[in-house]
Design a protein around this motif. Structure first.
Motif, PDB file in Angstrom:
ATOM      1  N   ASP A  50       0.838  -1.134   0.060  1.00 13.17           N
ATOM      2  CA  ASP A  50      -0.142  -0.129   0.098  1.00 13.17           C
ATOM      3  C   ASP A  50       0.936   1.217  -0.023  1.00 13.17           C
ATOM      4  O   ASP A  50       1.284   1.722   0.970  1.00 13.17           O
ATOM      5  N   LYS A  51       1.077   1.859  -1.126  1.00 10.56           N
ATOM      6  CA  LYS A  51       1.665   3.041  -1.325  1.00 10.56           C
ATOM      7  C   LYS A  51       1.023   4.172  -1.886  1.00 10.56           C
ATOM      8  O   LYS A  51       1.413   5.153  -2.493  1.00 10.56           O
ATOM      9  N   LYS A  52      -0.364   4.244  -1.437  1.00 12.49           N
ATOM     10  CA  LYS A  52      -1.231   5.185  -1.930  1.00 12.49           C
ATOM     11  C   LYS A  52      -0.709   6.673  -1.542  1.00 12.49           C
ATOM     12  O   LYS A  52      -0.674   7.584  -2.246  1.00 12.49           O
ATOM     13  N   ALA A  53      -0.563   6.460  -0.308  1.00 13.76           N
ATOM     14  CA  ALA A  53      -0.302   8.044   0.355  1.00 13.76           C
ATOM     15  C   ALA A  53       0.988   8.520  -0.226  1.00 13.76           C
ATOM     16  O   ALA A  53       1.027   9.714  -0.416  1.00 13.76           O
ATOM     17  N   GLU A  54       2.118   7.601  -0.385  1.00 10.78           N
ATOM     18  CA  GLU A  54       3.421   8.130  -0.799  1.00 10.78           C
ATOM     19  C   GLU A  54       3.086   8.665  -2.460  1.00 10.78           C
ATOM     20  O   GLU A  54       3.766   9.602  -2.708  1.00 10.78           O
ATOM     21  N   LEU A  55       2.528   7.972  -3.267  1.00 11.07           N
ATOM     22  CA  LEU A  55       2.336   8.238  -4.396  1.00 11.07           C
ATOM     23  C   LEU A  55       1.339   9.504  -4.593  1.00 11.07           C
ATOM     24  O   LEU A  55       1.433  10.402  -5.779  1.00 11.07           O
ATOM     25  N   THR A  56       0.522   9.538  -3.666  1.00 13.70           N
ATOM     26  CA  THR A  56      -0.555  10.632  -3.780  1.00 13.70           C
ATOM     27  C   THR A  56       0.191  12.091  -3.360  1.00 13.70           C
ATOM     28  O   THR A  56      -0.374  13.197  -4.136  1.00 13.70           O
ATOM     29  N   SER A  57       1.125  11.971  -2.995  1.00 15.61           N
ATOM     30  CA  SER A  57       1.870  13.286  -2.537  1.00 15.61           C
ATOM     31  C   SER A  57       2.698  13.668  -3.546  1.00 15.61           C
ATOM     32  O   SER A  57       2.913  15.170  -3.504  1.00 15.61           O
ATOM     33  N   VAL A  58       2.745  13.149  -4.910  1.00 12.64           N
ATOM     34  CA  VAL A  58       3.364  13.664  -6.121  1.00 12.64           C
ATOM     35  C   VAL A  58       2.328  13.712  -7.033  1.00 12.64           C
ATOM     36  O   VAL A  58       2.606  13.767  -8.310  1.00 12.64           O
ATOM     37  N   LEU A  59       0.942  13.460  -6.745  1.00 12.99           N
ATOM     38  CA  LEU A  59       0.102  13.302  -7.599  1.00 12.99           C
ATOM     39  C   LEU A  59      -0.185  14.630  -8.680  1.00 12.99           C
ATOM     40  O   LEU A  59      -0.296  14.756  -9.975  1.00 12.99           O
ATOM     41  N   ASP A  60      -0.176  15.838  -7.890  1.00 14.18           N
ATOM     42  CA  ASP A  60      -0.007  17.043  -8.764  1.00 14.18           C
ATOM     43  C   ASP A  60       0.812  17.132  -9.950  1.00 14.18           C
ATOM     44  O   ASP A  60       0.808  17.493 -10.981  1.00 14.18           O
ATOM     45  N   ASN A  61       2.168  16.929  -9.474  1.00 16.63           N
ATOM     46  CA  ASN A  61       3.296  16.633 -10.468  1.00 16.63           C
ATOM     47  C   ASN A  61       2.978  15.989 -11.620  1.00 16.63           C
ATOM     48  O   ASN A  61       3.360  16.116 -12.825  1.00 16.63           O
ATOM     49  N   LEU A  62       2.402  14.621 -11.415  1.00 14.09           N
ATOM     50  CA  LEU A  62       2.237  13.623 -12.292  1.00 14.09           C
ATOM     51  C   LEU A  62       0.931  14.181 -13.340  1.00 14.09           C
ATOM     52  O   LEU A  62       1.127  13.816 -14.469  1.00 14.09           O
ATOM     53  N   ASN A  63       0.101  14.833 -12.709  1.00 11.36           N
ATOM     54  CA  ASN A  63      -0.756  15.529 -13.518  1.00 11.36           C
ATOM     55  C   ASN A  63      -0.542  16.456 -14.400  1.00 11.36           C
ATOM     56  O   ASN A  63      -0.640  16.507 -15.584  1.00 11.36           O
ATOM     57  N   ASN A  64       0.489  17.328 -13.997  1.00 12.94           N
ATOM     58  CA  ASN A  64       1.453  18.250 -14.827  1.00 12.94           C
ATOM     59  C   ASN A  64       1.812  17.621 -16.165  1.00 12.94           C
ATOM     60  O   ASN A  64       1.784  18.073 -17.099  1.00 12.94           O
ATOM     61  N   ILE A  65       2.562  16.302 -15.680  1.00 11.21           N
ATOM     62  CA  ILE A  65       3.569  15.645 -16.659  1.00 11.21           C
ATOM     63  C   ILE A  65       2.392  15.153 -17.789  1.00 11.21           C
ATOM     64  O   ILE A  65       2.707  15.359 -19.125  1.00 11.21           O
ATOM     65  N   LEU A  66       1.375  14.624 -17.511  1.00 13.66           N
ATOM     66  CA  LEU A  66      -0.136  14.076 -18.461  1.00 13.66           C
ATOM     67  C   LEU A  66      -0.148  15.202 -19.168  1.00 13.66           C
ATOM     68  O   LEU A  66      -0.352  14.819 -20.321  1.00 13.66           O
ATOM     69  N   TYR A  67      -0.582  16.492 -18.605  1.00 15.76           N
ATOM     70  CA  TYR A  67      -1.154  17.696 -19.487  1.00 15.76           C
ATOM     71  C   TYR A  67      -0.164  17.821 -20.522  1.00 15.76           C
ATOM     72  O   TYR A  67      -0.286  17.868 -21.879  1.00 15.76           O
ATOM     73  N   GLN A  68       1.262  17.756 -20.240  1.00 16.64           N
ATOM     74  CA  GLN A  68       2.285  18.012 -21.192  1.00 16.64           C
ATOM     75  C   GLN A  68       2.295  16.961 -22.410  1.00 16.64           C
ATOM     76  O   GLN A  68       2.276  17.249 -23.602  1.00 16.64           O
ATOM     77  N   GLU A  69       1.991  15.724 -22.057  1.00 16.10           N
ATOM     78  CA  GLU A  69       2.085  14.690 -22.882  1.00 16.10           C
ATOM     79  C   GLU A  69       0.737  14.786 -23.678  1.00 16.10           C
ATOM     80  O   GLU A  69       0.934  14.060 -24.760  1.00 16.10           O
ATOM     81  N   VAL A  70      -0.118  14.630 -23.099  1.00 14.29           N
ATOM     82  CA  VAL A  70      -1.429  14.827 -24.129  1.00 14.29           C
ATOM     83  C   VAL A  70      -1.544  15.783 -25.107  1.00 14.29           C
ATOM     84  O   VAL A  70      -1.634  15.475 -26.276  1.00 14.29           O
ATOM     85  N   GLU A  71      -0.836  16.812 -24.994  1.00 15.42           N
ATOM     86  CA  GLU A  71      -0.365  17.741 -25.956  1.00 15.42           C
ATOM     87  C   GLU A  71       0.241  17.423 -27.029  1.00 15.42           C
ATOM     88  O   GLU A  71       0.045  17.758 -28.255  1.00 15.42           O
TER      89      GLU A  71
END
Length: 251
Positions: free
Chosen positions: A205-226
């Protein structure tokens, strides 16, 4: 030698006792049948299957293996896996120390994993084919990154949630699959399912650990979608039953 060859000839019921026919006596003694030779007949063992997590990067089964039960689920396979290469590399770099592994295949689950008996495979797949007839193909896109942990808390996933348009089409298919599962007295999908495609996983269970960087992951996704993670056309529904794969074409 055929099993029928071991059947001896018996007289009628009137021969159960000694009978006279002129001066001859007919004996009622039954012929002893020979014991069949079974030395060359294969025997299927009944020992339990032992799952070794070391062979699967520490993964364990969600439910125990049982002979005669075929693990089965319905899903959409992502058809453009090469689109994810850069995205995955950037996600892993953003999560050092999380011991992330790339998922072996990229798909969107449309059912839970259920168990089917062998004799139900053919009618079940026929029902699926009938259910998807008339459903149009559609464009699949993603809107955000989400972190999930399975019910056993044994694995955590970095996933891409589908966009609103894709969600409407996928829910139509989920409803049809659920109707089939009810007919076969199997568990239906989750209530208000969050449809997504997992791309990375970690043990425990690493949900808390990975959720802590979720905003950064979403920023990467927005860049790659484009750049390259654009919508793709989905024209098939897939089903895996044990080691068998089935595809059902959409219109």
């Amino acid at each position: 030698m055929s099993g029928l060859s071991y059947i001896g000839d018996y007289g009628s019921s009137s021969d159960d006792s000694d009978a006279y026919s002129g001066e001859n006596i007919v004996s009622s003694e039954k012929v002893k049948l020979p014991t069949p030779n079974l030395r060359n007949v294969p025997v299927v063992g009944t020992e339990d299957h032992v799952d070794d997590p070391d062979l699967h990067k520490g993964r364990t089964r969600s439910f125990p293996h049982k002979r005669g039960n075929w693990a089965s689920y319905v899903y959409i396979r992502y058809p453009e896996e090469e689109n994810l290469t850069t995205l995955i590399s950037r996600f892993v770099a953003e999560c050092p120390g999380s011991d992330l592994h790339v998922c072996e295949d990229f798909h969107i689950s449309l059912s839970r994993t259920v168990t089917l008996m062998y004799h139900l495979i053919t009618p079940f797949t026929k029902s699926l084919q009938d259910a998807v007839d008339g459903i149009d193909s559609f464009d699949l896109g993603f809107k955000s990154v989400k972190i999930y942990c399975n019910e056993e808390k044994s694995r955590t996933f970095v996933s891409l949630a589908v966009d609103h348009f894709s969600n409407k089409y996928l829910l139509k298919i989920v409803d049809k699959v659920d109707d089939i599962l009810v007919d076969y007295k199997l568990p239906t999908f989750y209530d208000n399912p969050s449809l997504h495609m997992s791309i990375l996983w970690a043990n425990g269970d690493k949900k808390a650990e990975l959720t802590s960087v979720l905003d950064n992951l979403n920023n990467i996704l927005y860049q790659e979608v484009e750049k390259c993670l654009k919508t793709v056309t989905v024209d098939r529904v897939n089903c895996k039953i044990g080691n068998k794969f089935y595809q059902f074409t959409l219109q």
